[in-house]
Design an enzyme around this catalytic site. Structure first.
Site, short mmCIF file in Angstrom:
data_model
loop_
_atom_site.label_atom_id
_atom_site.label_comp_id
_atom_site.label_asym_id
_atom_site.label_seq_id
_atom_site.Cartn_x
_atom_site.Cartn_y
_atom_site.Cartn_z
N ASP A 92 -2.44 9.28 7.63
CA ASP A 92 -1.65 8.24 6.96
C ASP A 92 -0.25 8.73 6.62
O ASP A 92 0.70 7.94 6.57
CB ASP A 92 -2.37 7.76 5.71
CG ASP A 92 -3.56 6.92 6.11
OD1 ASP A 92 -4.64 7.51 6.35
OD2 ASP A 92 -3.40 5.71 6.26
N ASN A 148 -5.12 11.74 4.81
CA ASN A 148 -5.94 10.82 5.59
C ASN A 148 -7.06 10.32 4.68
O ASN A 148 -7.15 10.74 3.51
CB ASN A 148 -6.49 11.50 6.85
CG ASN A 148 -7.13 10.52 7.82
OD1 ASN A 148 -6.54 9.47 8.13
ND2 ASN A 148 -8.33 10.80 8.28
N LYS A 149 -7.89 9.46 5.18
CA LYS A 149 -8.96 8.84 4.38
C LYS A 149 -9.75 9.87 3.57
O LYS A 149 -10.04 10.95 4.07
CB LYS A 149 -9.88 8.07 5.33
CG LYS A 149 -11.02 7.33 4.71
CD LYS A 149 -10.61 6.41 3.58
CE LYS A 149 -9.57 5.39 3.97
NZ LYS A 149 -8.88 4.79 2.78
N ARG A 166 0.87 -1.19 0.00
CA ARG A 166 0.00 0.00 0.00
C ARG A 166 0.91 1.24 0.00
O ARG A 166 1.89 1.28 0.75
CB ARG A 166 -0.93 0.02 1.23
CG ARG A 166 -2.05 -1.01 1.13
CD ARG A 166 -3.13 -0.76 2.17
NE ARG A 166 -4.05 0.30 1.76
CZ ARG A 166 -5.00 0.79 2.58
NH1 ARG A 166 -5.12 0.34 3.81
NH2 ARG A 166 -5.81 1.73 2.16
O1 MRU Z 1 -7.64 2.64 4.11
P1 MRU Z 1 -7.45 2.56 5.59
O2 MRU Z 1 -8.62 1.99 6.31
O3 MRU Z 1 -6.15 1.89 5.94
O4 MRU Z 1 -7.32 4.08 6.02
C1 MRU Z 1 -7.15 4.38 7.38
C2 MRU Z 1 -7.14 5.83 7.65
O5 MRU Z 1 -7.25 6.67 6.79
C3 MRU Z 1 -6.89 6.21 9.08
O6 MRU Z 1 -7.57 7.38 9.41
C4 MRU Z 1 -5.38 6.44 9.28
O7 MRU Z 1 -4.66 5.34 8.81
C5 MRU Z 1 -5.03 6.71 10.68
S1 MRU Z 1 -5.15 5.30 11.69
C6 MRU Z 1 -4.65 5.65 13.25
#
Ligand code: MRU
Length: 354
Positions: free
Chosen positions: A245, A255-256, A97
């Site tokens: 992230d 972030n997401k 990823r």
């Molecule tokens: O695609 P994901 O579910 O891995 O995305 C996660 C996020 O965006 C979280 O907000 C981020 O990783 C922070 S986790 C403490």
């Protein structure tokens, strides 16, 4: 104050030399643990999101390196050969990823540990296993610190905290970053509550955040992603706390997908918007968010829900997994070293120097 979370997302099982993790694909229907027995299985677990969330995939990467080392040591006891294969596995694991930098951070840390070591191949394997366990244990302690620093920002009694995606125990080894703030705040004032964004397309908010908060008896209300402005306009949200992230050296935060919209809406309504993340999520090698690689994900995540199409056949789709919130919209970055404030270039640098 410590709030005990019941979840341990990922754990090295020394008696079996496997990485045991919560299968996040079946939550909230089932709480199932799976044993990851090889570096290839770990690559798939990260890619298919059996394990997800930046800090959790960091630890998965560290465990993946220990699994790779065990595999390679069965084929060769020659140190040069061992390190060459281990480097290849490191690149392979990191390619699972692209956005969450914790994965690169942890895998690189593992490789650096043994790169110039005088130890034998078998000793290096042991070093990688033990270091993986150390990183795993550190993660919980770091999150508790983030939680406690963040809880100090929750000044109003009975505050409502809005969050996006899942930055909880299930996105880390345990306790969580954004939800770590919630857990620490709840330990001080059990009248606080959470509003959780559904988080399309993968619904980490609906599936995972509500699951772990309900499990810990912390009041949570599920809303869809488009509702945040409505509730802020009504004065029902006191603060926003999200995870991250990857954070650039100037504070721009990936972030997401949907986090950026939320930050703009929060800014308009003067609701403080905070990011909670460990220093391992900060990538000081990149100056701004423009340099953060954004994962493009399977289009079926947008066109389908639970295997069923929700749109016209043949429609065009774009599916970036993350967006970047400009640092100007972020009131503070809550880390294990305290809350960093603008100007971030300086406060981030200082946090790394100390
Ligand atoms: O695609 P994901 O579910 O891995 O995305 C996660 C996020 O965006 C979280 O907000 C981020 O990783 C922070 S986790 C403490």
């Amino acid at each position: 104050m410590e709030f005990k979370s019941k979840i341990k997302t990922i754990e090295w099982i020394s008696s079996k030399n496997v990485s045991r993790m919560v299968d996040q694909l079946v939550i909230p229907y089932e709480y199932k643990l799976v044993d990851i027995k090889s570096s290839n299985e770990m690559f798939n677990a990260i890619k298919t999101m059996i394990v997800r969330g930046a800090p959790a995939i960091g630890i998965a990467g560290a465990h993946g390196m220990a699994l790779a080392a065990i595999e390679i040591a069965k084929k060769t006891k020659n140190k040069e050969e061992f390190l060459k294969f281990l480097k290849e596995k490191a690149e392979f694991l990191k390619s699972s990823r692209p956005t969450a930098v914790n994965l690169m951070w942890a895998v690189d840390k593992q490789y650096e540990l043994v790169k110039n070591s005088a130890a034998s191949v078998d000793e290096m394997v042991q070093m990688l296993i033990e270091h993986g366990i150390e990183l795993e244990n550190d993660d919980i302690k770091i999150n508790q610190k983030i939680g406690d620093f963040g809880a100090e920002l929750v000044s109003k009694k009975g505050a409502t905290i809005l969050t996006h995606c899942n930055a909880g125990a299930l996105a880390t080894v345990g306790y969580g970053t954004a939800l770590g703030v919630v857990r620490s705040a709840f330990a001080k004032d059990n009248t606080i509550q959470v509003f959780a964004d559904e988080t399309r397309p993968r619904q980490q908010g609906a599936r995972i955040t509500t699951f772990e908060l309900v499990m810990d008896n912390i009041p949570v209300t599920l809303i869809t992603d488009g509702m945040s402005g409505y509730f802020m306009n009504k004065g029902m949200i006191d603060m926003v706390v999200v995870g991250a992230d990857r954070i650039a050296a100037n504070g721009d935060t990936a972030n997401k997908i949907g986090t950026y919209n939320l930050a703009i809406v929060a800014d308009y309504h003067k609701v403080p918007f905070y990011v909670a993340a460990p220093l391992s999520t900060i990538d000081i090698s990149i100056k701004t968010g423009k340099e953060i690689p954004i994962e493009e994900r399977d289009h079926e995540e947008v066109t389908h829900i639970n295997g069923k199409s929700i749109c016209a056949q043949g429609v065009n789709v774009i599916n970036p997994g993350f967006d970047v919130t400009p640092h100007k919209l972020i009131k503070g970055i809550i880390t294990e070293k305290g809350v960093l404030y603008p100007p971030y270039k300086e406060s981030i640098k200082k946090a790394f120097d100390n």
